[in-house]
Scaffold this motif. Structure first.
Motif, PDB file in Angstrom:
ATOM      1  N   LEU A   1     -39.540  25.873 -17.207  1.00 13.58           N
ATOM      2  CA  LEU A   1     -38.148  25.579 -16.840  1.00 13.58           C
ATOM      3  C   LEU A   1     -37.276  25.302 -18.055  1.00 13.58           C
ATOM      4  CD1 LEU A   1     -38.718  23.338 -13.683  1.00 13.58           C
ATOM      5  CD2 LEU A   1     -37.971  25.724 -13.744  1.00 13.58           C
ATOM      6  N   THR A   2     -37.881  24.836 -19.134  1.00  9.69           N
ATOM      7  CA  THR A   2     -37.114  24.537 -20.352  1.00  9.69           C
ATOM      8  C   THR A   2     -37.273  25.631 -21.408  1.00  9.69           C
ATOM      9  OG1 THR A   2     -38.966  23.166 -21.146  1.00  9.69           O
ATOM     10  CG2 THR A   2     -37.163  22.047 -19.988  1.00  9.69           C
ATOM     11  N   HIS A   3     -37.887  26.762 -21.027  1.00  7.31           N
ATOM     12  CA  HIS A   3     -37.971  27.963 -21.868  1.00  7.31           C
ATOM     13  C   HIS A   3     -38.627  27.677 -23.216  1.00  7.31           C
ATOM     14  CE1 HIS A   3     -35.310  29.352 -18.761  1.00  7.31           C
ATOM     15  NE2 HIS A   3     -34.357  28.536 -19.142  1.00  7.31           N
ATOM     16  N   GLN A   4     -39.801  27.079 -23.166  1.00  5.38           N
ATOM     17  CA  GLN A   4     -40.545  26.779 -24.394  1.00  5.38           C
ATOM     18  C   GLN A   4     -41.407  27.995 -24.753  1.00  5.38           C
ATOM     19  OE1 GLN A   4     -42.503  22.902 -24.299  1.00  5.38           O
ATOM     20  NE2 GLN A   4     -40.912  22.106 -22.924  1.00  5.38           N
ATOM     21  N   TYR A   5     -40.789  28.943 -25.455  1.00  2.00           N
ATOM     22  CA  TYR A   5     -41.441  30.216 -25.734  1.00  2.00           C
ATOM     23  C   TYR A   5     -42.498  30.118 -26.821  1.00  2.00           C
ATOM     24  CZ  TYR A   5     -37.510  31.995 -23.025  1.00  2.00           C
ATOM     25  OH  TYR A   5     -36.590  32.228 -22.022  1.00  2.00           O
TER      26      TYR A   5
ATOM     27  N   ASN B   1     -56.241  29.846 -21.342  1.00  3.16           N
ATOM     28  CA  ASN B   1     -55.468  28.614 -21.435  1.00  3.16           C
ATOM     29  C   ASN B   1     -53.973  28.907 -21.459  1.00  3.16           C
ATOM     30  OD1 ASN B   1     -54.347  26.427 -23.811  1.00  3.16           O
ATOM     31  ND2 ASN B   1     -55.286  25.643 -21.955  1.00  3.16           N
ATOM     32  N   PRO B   2     -53.188  28.333 -20.527  1.00  2.00           N
ATOM     33  CA  PRO B   2     -51.746  28.611 -20.505  1.00  2.00           C
ATOM     34  C   PRO B   2     -50.961  27.892 -21.598  1.00  2.00           C
ATOM     35  CG  PRO B   2     -52.315  27.057 -18.767  1.00  2.00           C
ATOM     36  CD  PRO B   2     -53.604  27.472 -19.398  1.00  2.00           C
ATOM     37  N   PHE B   3     -51.625  27.030 -22.342  1.00  2.00           N
ATOM     38  CA  PHE B   3     -50.929  26.271 -23.378  1.00  2.00           C
ATOM     39  C   PHE B   3     -51.226  26.785 -24.789  1.00  2.00           C
ATOM     40  CE2 PHE B   3     -51.392  23.332 -19.771  1.00  2.00           C
ATOM     41  CZ  PHE B   3     -50.080  22.981 -19.581  1.00  2.00           C
ATOM     42  N   SER B   4     -51.727  28.003 -24.901  1.00  2.00           N
ATOM     43  CA  SER B   4     -51.975  28.595 -26.220  1.00  2.00           C
ATOM     44  C   SER B   4     -50.644  28.921 -26.888  1.00  2.00           C
ATOM     45  CB  SER B   4     -52.804  29.875 -26.076  1.00  2.00           C
ATOM     46  OG  SER B   4     -54.072  29.596 -25.550  1.00  2.00           O
ATOM     47  N   PHE B   5     -50.548  28.613 -28.171  1.00  2.00           N
ATOM     48  CA  PHE B   5     -49.330  28.919 -28.923  1.00  2.00           C
ATOM     49  C   PHE B   5     -49.268  30.409 -29.244  1.00  2.00           C
ATOM     50  CE2 PHE B   5     -49.662  24.342 -30.168  1.00  2.00           C
ATOM     51  CZ  PHE B   5     -48.480  23.939 -29.560  1.00  2.00           C
ATOM     52  N   ILE B   6     -48.077  30.950 -29.239  1.00  2.00           N
ATOM     53  CA  ILE B   6     -47.897  32.386 -29.413  1.00  2.00           C
ATOM     54  C   ILE B   6     -48.334  32.856 -30.798  1.00  2.00           C
ATOM     55  CG2 ILE B   6     -45.481  32.207 -30.187  1.00  2.00           C
ATOM     56  CD1 ILE B   6     -44.931  34.751 -28.529  1.00  2.00           C
TER      57      ILE B   6
ATOM     58  N   GLY C   1     -37.558  35.262 -23.608  1.00  2.00           N
ATOM     59  CA  GLY C   1     -38.876  35.689 -23.166  1.00  2.00           C
ATOM     60  C   GLY C   1     -38.863  37.108 -22.640  1.00  2.00           C
ATOM     61  N   LYS C   2     -40.055  37.644 -22.403  1.00  2.00           N
ATOM     62  CA  LYS C   2     -40.160  39.021 -21.900  1.00  2.00           C
ATOM     63  C   LYS C   2     -39.684  39.133 -20.459  1.00  2.00           C
ATOM     64  CE  LYS C   2     -43.950  40.688 -24.808  1.00  2.00           C
ATOM     65  NZ  LYS C   2     -45.335  41.232 -24.809  1.00  2.00           N
TER      66      LYS C   2
ATOM     67  N   GLY D   1     -36.882  25.020 -42.791  1.00  6.42           N
ATOM     68  CA  GLY D   1     -36.111  24.138 -41.920  1.00  6.42           C
ATOM     69  C   GLY D   1     -35.622  24.766 -40.629  1.00  6.42           C
ATOM     70  N   ILE D   2     -36.317  25.810 -40.153  1.00  6.23           N
ATOM     71  CA  ILE D   2     -35.905  26.481 -38.916  1.00  6.23           C
ATOM     72  C   ILE D   2     -36.859  26.084 -37.796  1.00  6.23           C
ATOM     73  CG2 ILE D   2     -35.519  28.697 -37.774  1.00  6.23           C
ATOM     74  CD1 ILE D   2     -34.935  29.896 -40.505  1.00  6.23           C
ATOM     75  N   ALA D   3     -36.322  25.549 -36.726  1.00  5.95           N
ATOM     76  CA  ALA D   3     -37.136  25.187 -35.567  1.00  5.95           C
ATOM     77  C   ALA D   3     -37.497  26.452 -34.790  1.00  5.95           C
ATOM     78  CB  ALA D   3     -36.384  24.209 -34.674  1.00  5.95           C
ATOM     79  N   PHE D   4     -38.730  26.527 -34.327  1.00  7.98           N
ATOM     80  CA  PHE D   4     -39.173  27.741 -33.638  1.00  7.98           C
ATOM     81  C   PHE D   4     -38.368  28.008 -32.373  1.00  7.98           C
ATOM     82  CE2 PHE D   4     -41.963  30.275 -30.905  1.00  7.98           C
ATOM     83  CZ  PHE D   4     -42.283  31.311 -31.765  1.00  7.98           C
ATOM     84  N   GLU D   5     -37.978  26.930 -31.647  1.00  5.24           N
ATOM     85  CA  GLU D   5     -37.214  27.139 -30.420  1.00  5.24           C
ATOM     86  C   GLU D   5     -35.835  27.734 -30.692  1.00  5.24           C
ATOM     87  OE1 GLU D   5     -37.050  22.615 -31.308  1.00  5.24           O
ATOM     88  OE2 GLU D   5     -38.514  24.260 -31.405  1.00  5.24           O
ATOM     89  N   ASP D   6     -35.353  27.599 -31.925  1.00  3.57           N
ATOM     90  CA  ASP D   6     -34.085  28.236 -32.293  1.00  3.57           C
ATOM     91  C   ASP D   6     -34.281  29.673 -32.762  1.00  3.57           C
ATOM     92  OD1 ASP D   6     -32.683  25.873 -31.792  1.00  3.57           O
ATOM     93  OD2 ASP D   6     -33.040  25.121 -33.818  1.00  3.57           O
TER      94      ASP D   6
END
Length: 799
Positions: free
Chosen positions: A58-62, A141-146, A207-208, A197-202
């Protein structure tokens, strides 16, 4: 990270719970309370992990690979939430969540029934532990990092403002063929991104998204109910094994029966909701296509229905003391119901049906593949091994002779017929494992006689008494049903044009079921109303079969071209294509068709659009629903009226196994060539091809050919195949998930002609589905009957 911690904690507590329940079963003091504490703790951590995954969606944590692969911010909230179970990892998570919650109800249920809790909950928690293992950090695992494994992501998913930065150039790659650019995500890349200094969420901002086939209201309903049914199938297995552990086979029947009824009801409802989804939205033209994955869910339901009837026999024959009849059968069926659910999971998620089923998931990897085999094998060994271990005792205590005119034998024979149907479907469904396949006719032809037998036995068994029945009483009690059945069937023959001998027999058996059950239900309604559930369910099943008979045997379909503004006649309807209307912010197009039948008019608007997800043409049917039939329109193609160079020739829709004639040649569509990697590529938007295998015969020789659909560098195209010395060229126009292909047959000297389409032309397939509403009504009536019966049996289980 917190999601993985919750899953790992849940797995640890599941192990602790199993051990504590085992100690409690063995008679150790004070272990039962720790077992209960362990199960509640496991459930809490499963709920926490599920909530964390939903929050990430829901918070689009890609940054989570699963969230990126199946969701995006453009989806409406309902569909966005449904991406929770759009992939393998999330669907296992949903199954685990529902299993844990069902376990809470089961714990409360068993805790009030003597020493049942430790034996049942120990086995039930073991099933939950396997599901926890499936979603653990080591596996799906659904919590694996991309970035955990190097991944290439198209730059269209990224924040474009960062792409010009010099430090990113070492991670950008370009495909020379398509000109598309990708960024390689890896731990090294993440370190560089963080250092600047770049946040990944930015950085990764899109998403696909969800496969367009799944972007529908029923995606929010069908899968959750299906997984509730799968979760509830665990309970009869646990009850049966609990009986084997104690070597006591009397009480488990009344204790398990409410769960068998409820679980079978839920699973059956879920299956038919999937059928309605396919019929009304996906444009497959029907509600059931004998797809291997559809079948693999149907088989546990059939076995569950069989077990309901044999459990009732055992319970009834316990009245005069003893353990009752068919004890061995009930243990086997309760165990097989869950084993078949696990087998269904293996077929769907191992990738083994990747080229045979449109429902199958992509290959999960060898570790998960072998764990799925271990999952199925372990519980098979546990269940079947337990029966073998107790077989000598069971043989001594469960051998009875049945009177030919007894309700027990009639119900048992009906259960055998159901098991025969399940076996036939299992054989056909498993065929792709051995490199072959069966045609739809295999299922239809073999199951039709069984349906007739079940219909006759359904009515006949209710005319019999328990233990023994006199022949003259059967005739006396069946006069109304026989006369009504013959009258109704004669009307179907005369007024409905029912002339096929086997279908007449089916109509006779179904009508017999309806009238016998209706007469008994009417009598019961005056007295014990809570006993009416079984009869309502039987009537519902018979109504369903009538709907299947009418809609399957008397359906008509025809493909036709509709020029804009001109009328065309089909099945007594006048169709006029009025033009198209952009909908959903111009992303889809509704093609408006005025349908006129004897002055009654309606606008039917099938939809077509190009899905950005995989650059494919998507089609959605529209239906004019009427009381006695549906007028069903599925779009095939559209020409906007401009001049174009194309294949002249004959455009034809072909079903698998169908043969068409063209220019003196017999052309048969045999099967799809669906490479194993194609499913994964389709889901990810990658390159793939799908071939349509065909054989061509001129009477003297037979030649194979294979036109293809390919998706390369994001561009969808069709690759024709031709046979020079037969003067034949075959090209695909479309293929759909129901197993049909739209092809163009042409001669080689025709393929360069220029065709001028003077007007806008919409190509459709129009169908009439007689009495299709009986199918949906029958399902609802069955659910009502099962619900009433489950409530009654729950009350009886407390006695």
């Amino acid at each position: 990270m917190f999601g993985n911690i919750a899953i790992t904690a849940g797995l640890i507590f599941s192990m602790f719970t199993i051990i504590m329940y085992y100690f409690s079963f063995k008679g150790y003091n004070n272990t039962l309370k720790y077992a209960r504490l362990g199960y509640h703790s496991m459930t809490i951590f499963v709920i926490i992990a599920s909530a964390l995954l939903m929050h990430a969606i829901l918070t689009h944590q890609y940054e989570y690979k699963y969230v990126f692969n199946y969701s995006n911010a453009e989806l409406p909230t309902g569909l966005l939430m449904s991406t929770f179970y759009a992939g393998q990892e999330g669907s296992f998570m949903l199954w685990l969540l529902f299993t844990s919650i069902v376990g809470l109800v089961l714990l409360e249920y068993t805790s009030k029934r003597e020493d049942l809790e430790p034996r049942v909950m120990m086995i039930f928690t073991l099933a939950a532990a396997f599901l926890l293992l499936m979603v653990s950090p080591m596996l799906k695992n659904p919590f694996s990092f991309i970035w955990a494994d190097p991944t290439f992501v198209e730059i269209k998913h990224l924040n474009q403002s960062f792409l010009s930065m010099s430090f990113l150039q070492n991670f950008i790659f370009q495909d020379p063929g398509s000109g598309q650019s990708f960024v390689r995500l890896s731990p090294e890349f993440m370190g560089t991104l963080s250092a600047n200094g770049i946040a990944f969420e930015d950085f990764l901002i899109k998403g696909k998204g969800l496969n367009p086939l799944l972007q529908n209201f029923w995606m929010q309903i069908h899968p959750p109910i299906l997984f509730v049914g799968f979760s509830m199938a665990t309970v009869p297995f646990a009850f049966a094994f609990a009986a084997l552990l104690k070597n006591e086979y009397r009480d488990w029947v009344k204790q398990a029966l409410p769960w068998v009824l409820s679980g079978t009801m839920v699973l059956g409802l879920a299956i038919m909701l999937g059928g309605y989804w396919a019929y009304g939205v996906l444009g497959w033209g029907g509600y059931w296509g004998w797809d291997p994955v559809e079948n693999s869910s149907l088989v546990p339901w059939i076995v569950g229905v069989a077990s309901v009837h044999t459990l009732l026999i055992q319970k009834k024959t316990q009245a005069k003391g003893g353990t009752g009849r068919f004890g061995k059968t009930n243990l086997i069926l309760a165990i097989m119901t869950y084993l078949l659910v696990l087998y269904s999971t293996f077929l769907t998620r191992s990738g083994i049906l990747g080229d045979a089923s449109v429902h199958s998931f992509a290959e999960p990897g060898m570790l998960v593949y072998w764990l799925l085999i271990l999952f199925v094998g372990f519980f098979t060994l546990l269940g079947i091994g337990g029966i073998i271990y107790r077989w000598k005792y069971l043989e001594m205590h469960f051998n009875y002779e049945e009177d030919l005119l007894s309700r027990e034998l009639a119900l048992f024979t009906g259960a055998i017929a159901l098991i025969a149907s399940a076996l036939i479907i299992t054989v056909g469904t498993s065929a792709p494992i051995f490199g072959t396949s069966v045609e739809i006719s295999f299922y239809n032809e073999l199951n039709l006689p069984i349906a007739i037998i079940i219909g006759v036995l359904n009515g006949f068994s209710l005319l019999l008494k328990w233990k023994q029945t006199k022949g003259e009483s059967i005739l006396k009690n069946s006069k109304f049903a026989i006369i009504s059945t013959l009258t109704a069937t004669l009307l179907m023959i005369v007024l409905g044009g029912l002339y096929d001998f086997m279908l007449i027999l089916l109509a006779l058996s179904v009508n017999f079921t309806i009238f016998v059950n209706a007469e008994i239900a009417y009598k019961i309604w005056k007295g014990k109303k809570n006993y009416i559930g079984a009869y309502i369910a039987h009537i519902g099943f018979a109504v369903f079969l009538l709907g299947a008979l009418a809609s399957g045997s008397f359906a008509k379909d025809e493909q036709l071209d509709l020029a804009k503004g001109e009328s065309a006649e089909v099945f007594g309807h006048s169709l006029t294509f009025l033009g198209y209307t952009p909908i959903e912010n111009g992303t889809k197009y509704a093609f408006n068709i005025e349908v006129d039948k004897n002055g009654s008019k309606n606008i039917v608007s099938p939809v077509m659009y190009i899905a950005e997800f995989n650059n494919s043409l998507m089609r959605e049917p529209d239906i004019w629903n009427r009381l006695t039939d549906d007028f069903y329109i599925s779009p095939v193609g559209y020409e906007d009226g401009s001049s174009r160079s194309s294949d002249a020739g004959q455009s034809i829709m072909m079903r698998k196994g169908e043969t068409k004639q063209f220019n003196g040649l017999s052309i048969t569509f045999d099967s799809f060539n669906f490479p194993p990697e194609a499913m994964a590529a389709m889901q990810s938007g990658g390159d793939f091809y799908i071939g349509a295998k065909m054989t061509v015969s001129d009477g003297n020789r037979t030649v194979n050919l294979e036109p293809k659909l390919q998706n390369k560098n994001g561009q969808r195209s069709f690759v024709p195949d031709m046979i020079d010395d037969m003067n034949l060229k075959v090209n695909l126009e479309n293929l759909d998930a129901s197993g049909n292909v739209q092809v163009i047959f042409s001669t080689l000297d025709e393929t360069t002609k220029t065709v001028l389409a003077p007007k806008e032309v919409l190509t459709i397939e129009a169908s009439i589905k007689p009495f299709i509403n009986l199918v949906w009504a029958g399902v609802l009536i069955v659910v009502l009957g099962f619900s009433i019966a489950a409530v009654r049996r729950t009350k009886e289980s407390r006695a």
